[in-house]
Design an enzyme around this catalytic site. Structure first.
Site, PDB file in Angstrom:
ATOM      1  N   SER A 162      -1.765   1.329  23.133  1.00 25.61           N
ATOM      2  CA  SER A 162      -0.548   1.353  22.317  1.00 25.61           C
ATOM      3  C   SER A 162      -0.056   2.780  22.083  1.00 25.61           C
ATOM      4  O   SER A 162       0.157   3.497  23.046  1.00 25.61           O
ATOM      5  CB  SER A 162      -0.832   0.601  21.016  1.00 25.61           C
ATOM      6  OG  SER A 162       0.344   0.049  20.527  1.00 25.61           O
ATOM      7  N   TRP A 222       6.947  -7.245  22.820  1.00 23.77           N
ATOM      8  CA  TRP A 222       7.408  -5.996  22.204  1.00 23.77           C
ATOM      9  C   TRP A 222       7.211  -4.811  23.157  1.00 23.77           C
ATOM     10  O   TRP A 222       8.031  -3.917  23.241  1.00 23.77           O
ATOM     11  CB  TRP A 222       6.636  -5.791  20.890  1.00 23.77           C
ATOM     12  CG  TRP A 222       7.084  -4.679  20.008  1.00 23.77           C
ATOM     13  CD1 TRP A 222       6.324  -3.631  19.557  1.00 23.77           C
ATOM     14  CD2 TRP A 222       8.370  -4.514  19.415  1.00 23.77           C
ATOM     15  NE1 TRP A 222       7.045  -2.828  18.738  1.00 23.77           N
ATOM     16  CE2 TRP A 222       8.311  -3.338  18.623  1.00 23.77           C
ATOM     17  CE3 TRP A 222       9.566  -5.227  19.470  1.00 23.77           C
ATOM     18  CZ2 TRP A 222       9.408  -2.872  17.895  1.00 23.77           C
ATOM     19  CZ3 TRP A 222      10.658  -4.752  18.746  1.00 23.77           C
ATOM     20  CH2 TRP A 222      10.569  -3.593  17.984  1.00 23.77           C
ATOM     21  N   HIS A 250      -1.256  -8.193  22.184  1.00 24.97           N
ATOM     22  CA  HIS A 250      -1.365  -6.741  22.141  1.00 24.97           C
ATOM     23  C   HIS A 250      -2.749  -6.317  21.641  1.00 24.97           C
ATOM     24  O   HIS A 250      -3.036  -6.429  20.447  1.00 24.97           O
ATOM     25  CB  HIS A 250      -0.280  -6.265  21.160  1.00 24.97           C
ATOM     26  CG  HIS A 250      -0.104  -4.791  21.095  1.00 24.97           C
ATOM     27  ND1 HIS A 250       0.454  -4.070  22.125  1.00 24.97           N
ATOM     28  CD2 HIS A 250      -0.387  -3.901  20.117  1.00 24.97           C
ATOM     29  CE1 HIS A 250       0.509  -2.798  21.773  1.00 24.97           C
ATOM     30  NE2 HIS A 250       0.001  -2.663  20.560  1.00 24.97           N
TER      31      HIS A 250
HETATM   32  C1  GTR Z   1       4.047  -0.496  17.070  1.00 18.70           C
HETATM   33  C2  GTR Z   1       5.002   0.396  17.821  1.00 18.70           C
HETATM   34  C3  GTR Z   1       4.573   0.444  19.263  1.00 18.70           C
HETATM   35  C4  GTR Z   1       3.092   0.671  19.423  1.00 18.70           C
HETATM   36  C5  GTR Z   1       2.246   0.098  18.313  1.00 18.70           C
HETATM   37  C6  GTR Z   1       0.852   0.683  18.137  1.00 18.70           C
HETATM   38  O1  GTR Z   1       4.428  -0.830  15.811  1.00 18.70           O
HETATM   39  O2  GTR Z   1       6.289  -0.132  17.677  1.00 18.70           O
HETATM   40  O3  GTR Z   1       5.349   1.388  19.946  1.00 18.70           O
HETATM   41  O4  GTR Z   1       2.798   2.002  19.611  1.00 18.70           O
HETATM   42  O5  GTR Z   1       2.835   0.202  17.076  1.00 18.70           O
HETATM   43  O6  GTR Z   1       0.589   1.841  18.404  1.00 18.70           O
HETATM   44  O7  GTR Z   1       0.000  -0.061  17.667  1.00 18.70           O
END
Ligand code: GTR
Length: 438
Positions: free
Chosen positions: A278, A369, A417
């Site tokens: 992420s 996302w 995710h």
């Molecule tokens: C989310 C963000 C993403 C991603 C994520 C993370 O809220 O929108 O770009 O980086 O966080 O790092 O867990």
């Protein structure tokens, strides 16, 4: 007869690619999207419909984004294109600090771990710049004990403190700002992220594992008074004025981990993979692009401003990421809110900066996302540069589900995710192939 066979092959290829395209779209459109809220999606014009993706043209990764010159061979590209790409990405993420003026590594703790399979070390990295301030952060590492020669390693930051990656009572709690406030709640995180950091599995495969808590380097908060306390305050503004961009400073710390690896003879500094999930995946890609000492780079669900094509209006966009996380980037990024097509570079060019070193992109099927398709697209669009270096086994848009383990790597994992053990298995496979292990 030959004509009939050729026609048949052509038709099959066409149907095959059409089939995969359809299943790609169907996978994404058949679900309801619960994140983020409808109001947020409206405000930031978030799109989750494949048919609503507007046409766009990707900048050619062989072309210098400043002068417009197009390279014709690998040497030409390294000389005449790569530096301008680096400059363009530094404009977006903000430049990284210079090398520390002084640095020392102190072993805080050392012991046996994982039932005798590994040596654990906790190393404090002390940093000095041109001011009187000294800052530090702590690396936690596990090295296989069975090793008879320097071992390859994975470097992966963590989200909740070093003690969250393994249920090991010896791991020291970080002395820094954390989103988790009480000491009890912090302690309760011990080992809670072990499923994303399968250290025993990594060590069993002959790799060392190194981690640090990203917030100890740059507190991961929009609160300016707190994140101004990041480690780059060792420099005066005259030496380093860009102290407010988290990703570039996290990335700089990853390079300091590489500096440490270079001092430890147990570790093979030619076989170091930098990996991140992420926001940390965005950071891993930037690090791999800028610090060529990392031999392999892995992005796990890095999404917007990671491996995802920004020009593809699907999932998180610049408006949304800047509303939540402006402190990750340089101020320049404000210019691209609802104007992704004006960006001087797109993310396939960040991936191309890793060439000819191997890069791996992981996506999660239900992680709309992060735009799984946009991430594969960036990897495929980076092929142009890998090809220039002679790579042949490169991925295509037609294999979204099959794990791909060539000069670059890719897989889409079922589910959400996350960084999962299944992902690590593919990463280890890919690293073994490129590091010529067994
Ligand atoms: C989310 C963000 C993403 C991603 C994520 C993370 O809220 O929108 O770009 O980086 O966080 O790092 O867990």
């Amino acid at each position: 007869m030959i004509n009939v066979i050729l026609k048949y092959i052509a038709v099959s290829i066409f149907t095959l690619s059409l089939g995969t395209q359809i299943s790609f779209a169907a996978q994404f459109d058949s679900q309801k999207y619960s994140f983020p809220s409808e109001a947020w999606r409206k405000r930031h014009k978030i799109n989750y419909e494949e048919e609503m993706v507007k046409p766009y043209i990707l900048p050619d990764p062989l072309t210098n984004p400043i002068t417009g010159y197009t390279a014709t061979n690998a040497f030409d590209w390294l000389e005449n294109v790569r530096p301008a790409l680096v400059k363009s990405f530094e404009d977006l993420y903000s430049p990284r600090p210079p090398r520390p003026f002084a640095m020392r590594f102190e072993i805080l703790e050392k012991g046996e771990a994982l039932n005798g399979k590994a040596e654990r070390r906790q190393v404090r990295v002390f940093l000095r710049g041109d001011t009187d301030i000294e800052t530090h952060f702590d690396i936690l590492l596990y090295i296989p004990k069975s090793a008879t020669k320097p071992v390859p390693s994975f470097v992966n930051m963590n989200f909740y403190g070093n003690h969250s990656v393994l249920d090991d009572p010896e791991i020291i709690l970080s002395d820094c700002w954390s989103k988790i406030k009480s000491e009890e709640a912090k302690e309760a995180m011990r080992g809670k992220k072990a499923d994303s950091n399968p250290i025993e599995h990594i060590v069993d495969n002959g790799f060392a594992y190194l981690t640090f808590y990203h917030s100890q380097v740059f507190p991961d908060t929009a609160d300016k008074t707190i994140n101004s306390q990041n480690v780059s305050r060792i420099f005066s503004d005259g030496v380093f004025p860009h102290k407010r961009a988290a990703i570039s400073i996290w990335s700089w710390a990853l390079s300091r981990v590489m500096d440490y690896i270079e001092t430890n003879p147990q570790l093979d500094n030619g076989k170091v993979a930098v990996l991140g999930h992420s926001r940390q995946g965005k950071t891993a890609l930037l690090t791999g692009a800028l610090d060529t000492r990392f031999a392999l780079v892995i992005s796990n669900a890095s999404g917007c401003m990671g491996a995802k094509i920004s020009r593809r209006n699907y999932g998180e966009n610049i408006s949304s990421i800047m509303a939540n996380f402006a402190y990750w980037f340089s101020d320049e990024m404000k210019n691209y809110i609802f104007a992704e097509d004006k960006m001087p570079v797109d993310q396939h060019q960040l991936l191309s900066l890793i060439a000819p070193r191997p890069v791996y992109v992981e996506t999660c099927q239900e992680d709309y996302w992060s735009d799984p398709k946009g991430q594969l697209e960036a990897l495929v669009a980076a092929n142009r540069v890998y090809e220039l270096f002679g790579a042949k086994d490169l991925p295509a848009m037609s294999n979204p589900k099959a794990p791909f383990c060539g000069a670059t790597g890719y897989h889409m994992r079922a589910g959400k995710h996350k960084l999962a053990l299944e992902d690590w298995k593919y990463f280890i496979n890919f690293a073994k192939k490129h590091f010529c292990i067994e």
